[in-house]
Design an enzyme around this catalytic site. Structure first.
Site, mmCIF file in Angstrom:
data_model
loop_
_atom_site.group_PDB
_atom_site.id
_atom_site.type_symbol
_atom_site.label_atom_id
_atom_site.label_comp_id
_atom_site.label_asym_id
_atom_site.label_seq_id
_atom_site.Cartn_x
_atom_site.Cartn_y
_atom_site.Cartn_z
ATOM 1 C CG HIS A 6 34.034 15.031 -0.553
ATOM 2 N ND1 HIS A 6 35.269 15.161 -0.001
ATOM 3 C CD2 HIS A 6 33.279 16.025 -0.027
ATOM 4 C CE1 HIS A 6 35.275 16.198 0.823
ATOM 5 N NE2 HIS A 6 34.077 16.729 0.823
ATOM 6 N NE ARG A 17 36.170 19.869 -1.734
ATOM 7 C CZ ARG A 17 36.851 19.055 -0.942
ATOM 8 N NH1 ARG A 17 37.343 17.937 -1.415
ATOM 9 N NH2 ARG A 17 37.061 19.372 0.316
ATOM 10 C CD GLU A 51 36.385 11.020 -1.189
ATOM 11 O OE1 GLU A 51 36.441 11.966 -0.375
ATOM 12 O OE2 GLU A 51 37.100 10.957 -2.197
ATOM 13 C CG ASP A 71 -1.738 1.224 1.366
ATOM 14 O OD1 ASP A 71 -1.708 2.046 0.433
ATOM 15 O OD2 ASP A 71 -2.403 1.369 2.392
ATOM 16 C CD GLU A 81 36.447 10.107 3.751
ATOM 17 O OE1 GLU A 81 36.538 11.237 4.266
ATOM 18 O OE2 GLU A 81 36.939 9.830 2.657
ATOM 19 C CD GLU A 85 36.844 15.233 -3.984
ATOM 20 O OE1 GLU A 85 38.016 15.384 -4.380
ATOM 21 O OE2 GLU A 85 36.536 15.239 -2.788
ATOM 22 C CD GLU A 135 33.694 13.661 5.463
ATOM 23 O OE1 GLU A 135 34.890 13.883 5.272
ATOM 24 O OE2 GLU A 135 32.834 14.561 5.504
ATOM 25 C CD GLU A 189 37.407 12.765 7.258
ATOM 26 O OE1 GLU A 189 37.680 13.959 7.401
ATOM 27 O OE2 GLU A 189 37.824 12.076 6.320
ATOM 28 N NE ARG A 224 42.519 18.370 -0.318
ATOM 29 C CZ ARG A 224 42.255 17.072 -0.416
ATOM 30 N NH1 ARG A 224 41.089 16.607 -0.072
ATOM 31 N NH2 ARG A 224 43.178 16.230 -0.837
#
Lengths: 192, 443
Positions: free
Chosen positions: B244, B334, B131, B53, B195, B332, B133, B188, B315
């Site tokens: 990431h 982020r 990745e 349902d 991570e 990547e 975390e 981390e 970064r």
């Protein structure tokens, strides 16, 4: 043998005190006493006790659920103190080698006897399991070595003993196990 | 992981003594739902005859059209290794279908499938490596999670053992038993933060893996007396948890982002893909960063991106191009966080990237300096825009985007915006502890 270590988990301070006294009088070491299930999980993992004595209810966990995790993750054996209604359900669910359920109210001597019994059976079973997995490994190894031998006999046209000696010699020369060598041989000969 | 057929699944269930099978699917908000069946019902389920349902599930349907069918994907069969051997539990991930035999438009897996099909028509396979975390927290005596990290040894201290490390090791072992290839697993920057990275796979597999990963992490944490959370920013003042997302396209078995003769050894497609992501980043934010709390992570100073730019080194921007080239060439992204619905997040990211390729978009020049150190005028001069500041802005951006509407499909697009607007309103009207701290005494 070093004295067995006991983990106690009860909500009531008085109950903990009683069981602690009882265990110490019988010559056991009480590693830790906990008031909650999460505490038990952390303590059982870091202190490697032999037996957990746990009440059927804790503020954050059912004793039976806790017993299940502790036994599945092979942390220690468990004595559960439960109501008669829960006993039969619990015993059906759990592996008897590592688990005893006692109905409340329970006498001190019953706990003492149970601890003694459970220590013996759980140690015995642990031993059995160890030798069983060793045996399984041996059988597995032998299968691989036999297969490698067969391949060598067929492809290199040598006798069984020569094939075996070759594997053993390589194993001794390289410091690797015979089954590792055998696996490498199988891979190599199958490629050709 | 192995590809299984219907027959393989039946055989494994029999041989391994599996008693219960969980049929899993994901609602639009990214919560996993389960229908548990016994092994005797398995054949029926594998024949796509298992009904449920849908009206009681977030983002599904109105009452009058509530019957839905689950179609298990046999290749997703896996047994839960932490359940007892004699009463085993396994799962199958399912697609959701309507009684008329059409795929249900509110099924996130179906949304991703549509975009993947579109990519396939253009000759591309979409590969993604996440990745993830998360934080591990202590619980109090009553079993409620706190924000005490295990490292600080909360309400009781057992000495030198780090329970979090221990739990994470168990998680990795179990994930490997379930067929994951773990690439990295570490503590981390923030206390209590962990991570675990697993190997890239084709996007559908990765989205399934992310869902599985989350339940494994939570279950194992519980077995260690800890609470695992994927909440993006549980504690003010320390790093939040991101997801990431490493992305690449392959064409004819070759990495389509790699061109040994291109600038920075990147192909034209790679640049166009990046341009597409940057163009649509604001619009996709409500999907990739779907909670009120997500935007508390996207602030300067905590390794989370704020500005729409790309870089090979730094970064701070939204997109980073890791050093690796050749077959490992990847982009990547982020900004996503693990509270997102992975099916939808990967679908919108791919749609944005493909849009860049289709329209031949060109990205702005890469940024090599730290954007956080630039003043506003410099950012303006370089035309570096920023992500939405809160969920409300993100919802507004999503509403404006025709690409998002097309990608998500009208049904899901509308329900999603509706659900998120309610979430924002309830946050907006609530009185928060911060306000009491600031104003109760002063006024």
């Amino acid at each position: 043998m070093k004295p067995a270590s006991i983990l106690i988990a009860m909500q009531q301070k008085e109950s903990i005190q009683q069981i602690r006294q009882l265990m110490q009088n019988s010559g056991y070491r009480v590693a830790h006493s906990c008031h909650s299930g999460n505490e038990v999980l952390q303590a059982a993992r870091s202190m490697a006790p032999d037996i957990l004595i746990v009440n059927e209810t804790l503020p954050d966990f059912q004793g039976l659920d806790l017993a299940e995790i502790v036994i599945e993750d092979r942390l220690c054996a468990v004595i559960l103190l439960a109501s008669p209604a829960q006993k039969s359900f619990a015993e059906k669910k759990m592996n008897a080698a590592y688990f005893v359920c006692l109905t409340k109210p329970v006498q001190g001597t019953v706990i003492e006897t149970s601890v003694e019994m459970l220590l013996r059976t759980s140690r015995y079973f642990r031993q059995l399991e160890k030798s069983l997995s060793k045996m399984e490994k041996t059988i597995q190894d032998r299968k691989v070595i036999d297969k490698a031998k067969g391949l060598m006999m067929e492809k290199l046209e040598i006798g069984e003993e020569a094939a075996y000696n070759e594997i053993r010699k390589k194993s001794m020369d390289t410091g690797k196990t015979m089954s590792e060598i055998a696996e490498a041989v199988i891979e190599l000969l199958n490629k050709e | 992981m192995q590809k299984l057929s219907k027959e393989d699944v039946m055989k494994q269930v029999r041989e391994n003594n599996v008693k219960f099978i969980r049929l899993q699917f994901t609602d639009i908000l990214g919560t996993m739902k389960n229908v548990a069946i016994t092994e005797s019902q398995l054949e029926k389920a594998l024949n796509n005859e298992c009904m449920f349902d849908g009206s009681s599930i977030e983002g599904f349907v109105r009452i009058e059209e509530s019957d839905m069918y689950l179609r298990p994907d046999p290749s997703t069969y896996v047994e839960f290794p932490w359940r007892p051997q004699h009463d085993g539990v396994a799962r199958l991930i399912c697609d959701v279908y309507q009684p008329d035999g059409n795929a249900f438009p509110g099924d996130p897996r179906n949304v991703l499938k549509r975009v993947l099909d579109e990519a396939a028509e253009m000759g591309y396979t979409f590969n993604v490596g996440p990745e993830c975390e998360f934080f591990l927290f202590q619980k109090d005596e009553n079993g409620y999670p706190t924000t005490e990290t295990h490292d600080q040894a909360g309400y009781f201290d057992l000495g030198p053992v780090d329970h979090g490390e221990d739990a994470r090791r168990d998680m990795c072992l179990l994930l490997e038993e379930m067929g994951f290839e773990i690439e990295a697993s570490h503590h981390e920057v923030a206390e209590g933060q962990h991570e675990i990275d697993f190997k890239y796979e084709e996007a559908m597999k990765t989205a399934d893996n992310i869902m599985t990963f989350k339940i494994v992490v939570k279950a194992i944490a519980q077995r260690h007396g800890l609470h695992a959370t994927f909440m993006p920013k549980p504690i003010f003042g320390i790093n939040g948890s991101g997801m990431h997302t490493n992305m690449s396209l392959s064409k004819n078995g070759k990495n389509a982002f790699y061109d040994p003769d291109g600038a920075l050894e990147l192909s034209k497609e790679a640049y166009q893909f990046i341009a597409g992501i940057l163009t649509h980043a604001k619009a996709m934010c409500a999907i990739t960063n779907p909670t009120v709390n997500s935007y508390k992570r996207l602030v300067p100073g905590y390794e989370a991106p704020v500005y729409l730019a790309w870089s090979t080194r730094n970064r701070s921007p939204l997109i980073r191009i890791p050093e690796a080239r050749g077959n490992s060439t990847r982009v990547e992204m982020r900004h996503p966080d693990p509270s997102c619905n992975p099916y939808l997040a990967l679908a919108v990211a791919l749609a944005a990237g493909l849009d860049g390729i289709k329209k031949g978009m060109e990205p702005p020049a890469g940024v090599s300096e730290n954007i956080y150190d630039m003043d506003e005028a410099t950012r303006k001069a370089k035309s570096i825009d920023s992500l939405p500041a809160n969920l409300n802005e993100a919802i507004e951006e999503l509403k404006k985007s025709s690409l998002m509407k097309e990608t998500l499909g009208e049904h899901l697009f509308e329900r999603y915006i509706e659900a998120k607007t309610i979430e924002w309103d309830s946050f907006r009207t609530a009185v928060h502890p911060w306000e009491l701290d600031q104003y109760l005494k002063r006024y």
